[in-house]
Write an enzyme that holds these catalytic residues in place. Sequence first.
Site, PDB file in Angstrom:
ATOM      1  N   PHE A   1       0.818  -1.229   0.000  1.00  0.00           N
ATOM      2  CA  PHE A   1       0.000   0.000   0.000  1.00  0.00           C
ATOM      3  C   PHE A   1       0.845   1.269   0.000  1.00  0.00           C
ATOM      4  O   PHE A   1       0.348   2.342  -0.333  1.00  0.00           O
ATOM      5  CB  PHE A   1      -0.983  -0.029   1.184  1.00  0.00           C
ATOM      6  CG  PHE A   1      -0.604   0.830   2.355  1.00  0.00           C
ATOM      7  CD1 PHE A   1       0.296   0.377   3.292  1.00  0.00           C
ATOM      8  CD2 PHE A   1      -1.151   2.094   2.516  1.00  0.00           C
ATOM      9  CE1 PHE A   1       0.644   1.167   4.373  1.00  0.00           C
ATOM     10  CE2 PHE A   1      -0.805   2.892   3.590  1.00  0.00           C
ATOM     11  CZ  PHE A   1       0.099   2.425   4.525  1.00  0.00           C
ATOM     12  N   LYS A   2       2.143   1.173   0.337  1.00  0.00           N
ATOM     13  CA  LYS A   2       2.954   2.393   0.362  1.00  0.00           C
ATOM     14  C   LYS A   2       3.042   3.044  -1.020  1.00  0.00           C
ATOM     15  O   LYS A   2       3.273   4.242  -1.130  1.00  0.00           O
ATOM     16  CB  LYS A   2       4.323   2.099   0.931  1.00  0.00           C
ATOM     17  CG  LYS A   2       4.186   1.649   2.388  1.00  0.00           C
ATOM     18  CD  LYS A   2       5.393   1.834   3.220  1.00  0.00           C
ATOM     19  CE  LYS A   2       5.087   1.606   4.690  1.00  0.00           C
ATOM     20  NZ  LYS A   2       4.329   0.368   4.970  1.00  0.00           N
ATOM     21  N   ASP A   3       2.827   2.250  -2.071  1.00  0.00           N
ATOM     22  CA  ASP A   3       2.801   2.832  -3.419  1.00  0.00           C
ATOM     23  C   ASP A   3       1.689   3.877  -3.566  1.00  0.00           C
ATOM     24  O   ASP A   3       1.834   4.808  -4.361  1.00  0.00           O
ATOM     25  CB  ASP A   3       2.552   1.740  -4.468  1.00  0.00           C
ATOM     26  CG  ASP A   3       3.741   0.796  -4.622  1.00  0.00           C
ATOM     27  OD1 ASP A   3       4.888   1.247  -4.418  1.00  0.00           O
ATOM     28  OD2 ASP A   3       3.517  -0.379  -4.960  1.00  0.00           O
TER      29      ASP A   3
ATOM     30  N   LEU B   1       3.505   6.867  -2.219  1.00  0.00           N
ATOM     31  CA  LEU B   1       4.863   7.150  -2.739  1.00  0.00           C
ATOM     32  C   LEU B   1       4.907   7.281  -4.259  1.00  0.00           C
ATOM     33  O   LEU B   1       5.897   7.748  -4.806  1.00  0.00           O
ATOM     34  CB  LEU B   1       5.848   6.100  -2.245  1.00  0.00           C
ATOM     35  CG  LEU B   1       6.335   6.386  -0.822  1.00  0.00           C
ATOM     36  CD1 LEU B   1       7.039   5.186  -0.214  1.00  0.00           C
ATOM     37  CD2 LEU B   1       7.252   7.607  -0.781  1.00  0.00           C
TER      38      LEU B   1
END
Length: 507
Positions: free
Chosen positions: A112-114, A117
Amino acid sequence: MLYASTRGKYDPVPAAGAIKMGIAPDGGLFVPTRRITLSTEDIQTMARLSYQQRAVKILEPFLTDFTTEQIRKAVDCAYNSASFDHPEVAPLAELDEGLNVLELWHGPTCAFKDMALQILPHLLVKSMKKTGENAGILILVATSGDTGKAALEGFKDVPGTAIMVFYPEKGVSEVQKMQMVTQEGGNVGVYAVRGNFDDTQSGVKAIFGDTTMQRTVAEHGYKFSSANSINWGRLVPQIVYYFSAYADLLSRGRLKPGDEVNFVVPTGNFGNILAGFYARQMGLPVHRLVCAANENNVLTDFITSGTYDRNRVFKRTISPSMDILISSNLERLLYELTDHDALRVRQWMADLTAKGRYTVDDITRERVQTIFWSDFADDTATISSIKSTYHRYGYVVDTHTAVGLYVYERYRRTTGDNRPTVVLSTASPFKFNASVARALLDEEQTAGRDEFALLQMLSEFSGLPVPPGLNGLAERSVRHTTVVDSNQMPNAVLDFVIKRKRMRVSL
Ligand SMILES: *Cc1c(COP(=O)(O)O)cnc(C)c1O
């Protein structure tokens, strides 16, 4: 819209300033000074929009110093079919009546950091320009695995930026290591550090705080910045998918306008769930935010007792992205729930630094408990949750999502609350494939297999394709082989900026 510091000792700045600085100079976190509210009609309108259009609608009122065109451009650069392997970007899977899973892992690194980011670099470049900064941005990241790769993918070849990622040589998984050392892009550097994650992180912190280093990189045309999860530019894009999930439920007729839902969030640093809190404050009909923790259950204890106490043994679990004892973003929640009482926030944060613990007053605790509910899953419960989710629904989840589903089950049984619920799925099952394969396959099959073999076995077992970001990883060419001691990290930075300057001159 201006952003104030949670510590109250820095004058509010526009979004560009908050995003450029990341952390406020007084040590606090930037928070919006005004509350933004959307009407039921506004939310209804979103049902007909694409993810990208929904994103523009949410970002606009927070980024008032950006033009709509600038926001639209950043959104299009971030959420497109070259980076996301699903046209809906964050699709909602229905497992059962009232039980939905929001898949936040269709981006390039399968976690989920995409979601944040992929867009942060574009917001950051614009923020630098708006604040009159002409230097290039040099991002330094210390990573225990996930964030480093997501930051590399986000900043790769973004004009005006360069990125260096440091990871502990023996502290990341084989898949994570291969993801990083095969990283492509003309503006990236990846370095293994001899030592553990703490050595790596201390090394990066020391560089950030070294004024001689700052001056030297400035002479080569760069200014340091960080991409960590306390930057407002990472938080605000996460608000979008809460609205998006609700809009999808509206358009499918699963909700009527105004109906309440619950969100269940596998939590570590409290960034993801805090975005849910802001969505709720903006008028999204959220009944409860369920904070799902693993055995590092410092947040579960805080939500049930009002005492935050980090004095406990750090546990390594099979949901490693939630192995955190200091949840930095909680500071923002405290500020909001005390009606912006920076004095009290400062006192609690001082207690945390001095004693490793603080206790909030009764009113704040009650406010927390009205909105949040929390429980945790240990590794055994996590594995059994992967198994039962597969057997009940034929749906494969990763370890972090499994923690969420387990805690949701506990929530429903404890409270009897049957409202429609969305469980946030924070990683693809292929990302943490070793634990998932061991949960679903026979022990004889998996014994002695490496992560790459397990990836294939899991794909064959589930009938799901290995995602593009992980497919063929073992065969990709290794581009980054430098290993440094932590005290050599400053030299690595200097070599990197000198080399890049030469490249620019020769262009
Ligand atoms: C980072 C991460 C989390 C924790 O999110 P926070 O915003 O830190 O609470 C959960 N799951 C996965 C897979 C992650 O990468």
